[in-house]
Design an enzyme around this catalytic site. Structure first.
Site, PDB file in Angstrom:
ATOM      1  N   ARG A 140      63.669  -8.007  81.592  1.00 22.40           N
ATOM      2  CA  ARG A 140      64.548  -7.821  80.425  1.00 22.40           C
ATOM      3  C   ARG A 140      65.165  -9.148  80.013  1.00 22.40           C
ATOM      4  O   ARG A 140      65.304  -9.445  78.826  1.00 22.40           O
ATOM      5  CB  ARG A 140      65.672  -6.817  80.759  1.00 22.40           C
ATOM      6  CG  ARG A 140      65.197  -5.389  80.817  1.00 22.40           C
ATOM      7  CD  ARG A 140      66.178  -4.497  81.556  1.00 22.40           C
ATOM      8  NE  ARG A 140      67.489  -4.424  80.938  1.00 22.40           N
ATOM      9  CZ  ARG A 140      68.568  -3.954  81.557  1.00 22.40           C
ATOM     10  NH1 ARG A 140      68.480  -3.508  82.805  1.00 22.40           N
ATOM     11  NH2 ARG A 140      69.721  -3.912  80.929  1.00 22.40           N
ATOM     12  N   ARG A 188      70.742   3.533  85.825  1.00 23.46           N
ATOM     13  CA  ARG A 188      69.723   3.463  84.778  1.00 23.46           C
ATOM     14  C   ARG A 188      68.409   3.011  85.400  1.00 23.46           C
ATOM     15  O   ARG A 188      68.412   2.138  86.269  1.00 23.46           O
ATOM     16  CB  ARG A 188      70.165   2.458  83.702  1.00 23.46           C
ATOM     17  CG  ARG A 188      70.630   3.130  82.431  1.00 23.46           C
ATOM     18  CD  ARG A 188      71.297   2.188  81.495  1.00 23.46           C
ATOM     19  NE  ARG A 188      70.470   1.057  81.076  1.00 23.46           N
ATOM     20  CZ  ARG A 188      70.859   0.168  80.167  1.00 23.46           C
ATOM     21  NH1 ARG A 188      72.038   0.293  79.600  1.00 23.46           N
ATOM     22  NH2 ARG A 188      70.076  -0.840  79.844  1.00 23.46           N
ATOM     23  N   ARG A 224      75.548  -1.463  88.162  1.00 28.43           N
ATOM     24  CA  ARG A 224      76.017  -0.525  87.128  1.00 28.43           C
ATOM     25  C   ARG A 224      75.666   0.932  87.449  1.00 28.43           C
ATOM     26  O   ARG A 224      74.590   1.247  87.919  1.00 28.43           O
ATOM     27  CB  ARG A 224      75.399  -0.887  85.776  1.00 28.43           C
ATOM     28  CG  ARG A 224      75.679   0.171  84.701  1.00 28.43           C
ATOM     29  CD  ARG A 224      75.333  -0.297  83.325  1.00 28.43           C
ATOM     30  NE  ARG A 224      74.048  -0.937  83.242  1.00 28.43           N
ATOM     31  CZ  ARG A 224      73.647  -1.657  82.205  1.00 28.43           C
ATOM     32  NH1 ARG A 224      74.441  -1.831  81.166  1.00 28.43           N
ATOM     33  NH2 ARG A 224      72.462  -2.213  82.182  1.00 28.43           N
ATOM     34  N   ARG A 265      67.672  -7.721  67.601  1.00 26.55           N
ATOM     35  CA  ARG A 265      67.192  -8.324  68.849  1.00 26.55           C
ATOM     36  C   ARG A 265      66.012  -9.254  68.614  1.00 26.55           C
ATOM     37  O   ARG A 265      65.496  -9.824  69.557  1.00 26.55           O
ATOM     38  CB  ARG A 265      66.732  -7.192  69.763  1.00 26.55           C
ATOM     39  CG  ARG A 265      67.633  -6.975  70.953  1.00 26.55           C
ATOM     40  CD  ARG A 265      67.073  -5.786  71.701  1.00 26.55           C
ATOM     41  NE  ARG A 265      67.483  -5.780  73.054  1.00 26.55           N
ATOM     42  CZ  ARG A 265      68.470  -5.002  73.519  1.00 26.55           C
ATOM     43  NH1 ARG A 265      69.133  -4.208  72.718  1.00 26.55           N
ATOM     44  NH2 ARG A 265      68.767  -5.033  74.791  1.00 26.55           N
ATOM     45  N   LYS A 306      78.269  -5.557  76.430  1.00 26.23           N
ATOM     46  CA  LYS A 306      78.370  -5.075  75.038  1.00 26.23           C
ATOM     47  C   LYS A 306      78.941  -3.668  74.973  1.00 26.23           C
ATOM     48  O   LYS A 306      79.836  -3.377  74.189  1.00 26.23           O
ATOM     49  CB  LYS A 306      76.986  -5.063  74.352  1.00 26.23           C
ATOM     50  CG  LYS A 306      76.263  -6.388  74.336  1.00 26.23           C
ATOM     51  CD  LYS A 306      74.917  -6.309  73.633  1.00 26.23           C
ATOM     52  CE  LYS A 306      73.901  -5.424  74.317  1.00 26.23           C
ATOM     53  NZ  LYS A 306      73.427  -5.932  75.626  1.00 26.23           N
TER      54      LYS A 306
HETATM   55  P1  AP5 Z   1      77.638  -3.001  79.891  1.00 24.07           P
HETATM   56  O1  AP5 Z   1      78.837  -2.951  79.028  1.00 24.07           O
HETATM   57  O2  AP5 Z   1      76.949  -1.743  80.249  1.00 24.07           O
HETATM   58  O3  AP5 Z   1      76.591  -4.103  79.347  1.00 24.07           O
HETATM   59  P2  AP5 Z   1      75.613  -4.093  78.094  1.00 24.07           P
HETATM   60  O4  AP5 Z   1      75.675  -5.446  77.485  1.00 24.07           O
HETATM   61  O5  AP5 Z   1      75.846  -2.916  77.243  1.00 24.07           O
HETATM   62  O6  AP5 Z   1      74.247  -3.998  78.897  1.00 24.07           O
HETATM   63  P3  AP5 Z   1      72.918  -3.192  78.581  1.00 24.07           P
HETATM   64  O7  AP5 Z   1      72.100  -3.274  79.849  1.00 24.07           O
HETATM   65  O8  AP5 Z   1      73.206  -1.847  78.018  1.00 24.07           O
HETATM   66  O9  AP5 Z   1      72.245  -4.093  77.524  1.00 24.07           O
HETATM   67  P4  AP5 Z   1      70.757  -4.210  77.265  1.00 24.07           P
HETATM   68  O10 AP5 Z   1      70.735  -5.060  76.070  1.00 24.07           O
HETATM   69  O11 AP5 Z   1      69.930  -4.663  78.407  1.00 24.07           O
HETATM   70  O12 AP5 Z   1      70.267  -2.707  77.105  1.00 24.07           O
HETATM   71  P5  AP5 Z   1      70.262  -1.724  75.890  1.00 24.07           P
HETATM   72  O13 AP5 Z   1      70.784  -0.427  76.383  1.00 24.07           O
HETATM   73  O14 AP5 Z   1      70.877  -2.339  74.697  1.00 24.07           O
HETATM   74  O15 AP5 Z   1      78.096  -3.770  81.229  1.00 24.07           O
HETATM   75  C1  AP5 Z   1      77.179  -4.023  82.272  1.00 24.07           C
HETATM   76  C2  AP5 Z   1      77.887  -3.802  83.607  1.00 24.07           C
HETATM   77  O16 AP5 Z   1      78.891  -4.810  83.781  1.00 24.07           O
HETATM   78  C3  AP5 Z   1      78.624  -2.463  83.717  1.00 24.07           C
HETATM   79  O17 AP5 Z   1      78.494  -1.990  85.015  1.00 24.07           O
HETATM   80  C4  AP5 Z   1      80.103  -2.815  83.405  1.00 24.07           C
HETATM   81  O18 AP5 Z   1      80.994  -1.941  84.065  1.00 24.07           O
HETATM   82  C5  AP5 Z   1      80.176  -4.231  83.956  1.00 24.07           C
HETATM   83  N1  AP5 Z   1      81.125  -5.090  83.233  1.00 24.07           N
HETATM   84  C6  AP5 Z   1      81.291  -5.190  81.887  1.00 24.07           C
HETATM   85  N2  AP5 Z   1      82.214  -6.129  81.603  1.00 24.07           N
HETATM   86  C7  AP5 Z   1      82.618  -6.647  82.786  1.00 24.07           C
HETATM   87  C8  AP5 Z   1      83.555  -7.653  83.145  1.00 24.07           C
HETATM   88  N3  AP5 Z   1      84.257  -8.343  82.248  1.00 24.07           N
HETATM   89  N4  AP5 Z   1      83.706  -7.936  84.463  1.00 24.07           N
HETATM   90  C9  AP5 Z   1      82.978  -7.265  85.397  1.00 24.07           C
HETATM   91  N5  AP5 Z   1      82.096  -6.281  85.124  1.00 24.07           N
HETATM   92  C10 AP5 Z   1      81.918  -5.983  83.819  1.00 24.07           C
HETATM   93  O19 AP5 Z   1      68.699  -1.585  75.603  1.00 24.07           O
HETATM   94  C11 AP5 Z   1      67.853  -0.990  76.548  1.00 24.07           C
HETATM   95  C12 AP5 Z   1      66.403  -1.157  76.104  1.00 24.07           C
HETATM   96  O20 AP5 Z   1      66.198  -0.476  74.846  1.00 24.07           O
HETATM   97  C13 AP5 Z   1      65.940  -2.590  75.838  1.00 24.07           C
HETATM   98  O21 AP5 Z   1      65.564  -3.244  77.035  1.00 24.07           O
HETATM   99  C14 AP5 Z   1      64.767  -2.352  74.887  1.00 24.07           C
HETATM  100  O22 AP5 Z   1      63.629  -1.923  75.598  1.00 24.07           O
HETATM  101  C15 AP5 Z   1      65.254  -1.198  74.023  1.00 24.07           C
HETATM  102  N6  AP5 Z   1      65.949  -1.667  72.795  1.00 24.07           N
HETATM  103  C16 AP5 Z   1      67.287  -1.542  72.514  1.00 24.07           C
HETATM  104  N7  AP5 Z   1      67.583  -2.097  71.325  1.00 24.07           N
HETATM  105  C17 AP5 Z   1      66.412  -2.569  70.830  1.00 24.07           C
HETATM  106  C18 AP5 Z   1      66.068  -3.282  69.647  1.00 24.07           C
HETATM  107  N8  AP5 Z   1      67.000  -3.623  68.718  1.00 24.07           N
HETATM  108  N9  AP5 Z   1      64.760  -3.634  69.460  1.00 24.07           N
HETATM  109  C19 AP5 Z   1      63.817  -3.300  70.363  1.00 24.07           C
HETATM  110  N10 AP5 Z   1      64.075  -2.650  71.527  1.00 24.07           N
HETATM  111  C20 AP5 Z   1      65.357  -2.285  71.756  1.00 24.07           C
HETATM  112 MG    MG Z   2      74.716  -1.196  76.801  1.00 19.76          MG
END
Ligand code: AP5
Ligand code: MG
Length: 228
Positions: A174, A163, A128, A89, A14
């Protein structure tokens, strides 16, 4: 172009796609994960409570996240082309988002589901490394996601970090949280007829092409491309 709402398993990509859209078009990016990590980094009491939840792969409360997102949507994103990355979410968050968008008269939206296997998402999370300044993600397992200089952000020149929730053990939790709380909203949006599904198990360039085809309306992208 349409406002984008991403629904995806953790580490599907994302943030990476959002960076691409922000760099090439007039998108404003709201990542709830980045917003929460900033609060953790501030060292506040609230940040400590959030950290405890993130570290065990759980979600923060609907009440808190809705309050934070509502304020951002109304004060910073209104009138702009935006990306919601990490919200909604849960079903209550999705219902509340609908309510907010309707009350703001924002109708030009697409919900994009990023389709990735658990195995691939685990590899992406574990490999990552992120920039602590701009939050850009890189990956040690993929050449196209590697920084130009090992361990250093291409954009900011600062040292990349892991992270704390990107261990294999926390990632399992997760992913389970995603299955339990987030995956039900896929059907919610399918029934509304605004869900697009994209296979992200391909290179970033291939994924970007598919994303463009679903966010475009009437070739407006040509006008809104930053480079034009
Ligand atoms: P990346 O682009 O970083 O992936 P992402 O989908 O952003 O992954 P996140 O881990 O950030 O998502 P998440 O939902 O777990 O965490 P969030 O920060 O939202 O890509 C991942 C890796 O793959 C990178 O290394 C990238 O380089 C690589 N990559 C990308 N595309 C690629 C490709 N095509 N080919 C190869 N490699 C590739 O949330 C964190 C925490 O916050 C949650 O666990 C929760 O506790 C809390 N939280 C956040 N939002 C809420 C909510 N709405 N409600 C309640 N709690 C929440
Ligand atoms: Mg992210």
């Amino acid at each position: 172009m349409k406002n984008v709402i991403f629904i995806a398993p953790p580490a599907a990509g994302k943030g990476t796609i959002s960076d691409y859209l922000v760099k090439n078009f007039d998108y404003v990016h709201l990542s709830t994960g980045d917003m929460l990590r900033n609060e953790v980094a501030s060292g506040s009491l609230l940040g400590k409570e959030i950290d405890a939840l993130i570290s065990k792969g759980a979600l923060v409360s609907d009440e808190l996240i809705i309050k934070l997102v509502e304020s951002k949507l109304k004060n910073e994103l209104f009138g702009k082309l935006f990306i919601l990355d990490g919200f909604p979410r849960t079903l209550p968050q999705a219902e509340k988002l609908d309510e907010m968008l309707i009350s703001m008269g924002v109708t030009n939206n697409v919900v994009i589901y990023l389709d990735v296997t658990l195995e691939e998402a685990t590899k992406r999370a574990v490999g990552r490394i992120v920039c602590p300044k701009c939050s850009r993600s890189y990956n040690v397992y993929y050449k196209e996601a590697s920084p130009l200089v090992e361990g250093i952000c291409d954009d900011c020149g600062v040292a990349l970090e892991k992270r704390s929730d990107d261990t294999e053990e926390t990632f399992k939790k997760r992913y389970q949280t995603y299955l339990d709380s987030t995956s039900p909203i896929i059907n919610y949006y399918k029934q509304k007829g605004i869900l697009e599904s994209i296979n992200v198990m391909r290179t970033q360039n291939e994924v970007a092409k598919d994303i463009l085809s679903v966010i475009n309306d009437e070739n407006v992208s040509v006008k809104r491309r930053k480079s034009d």
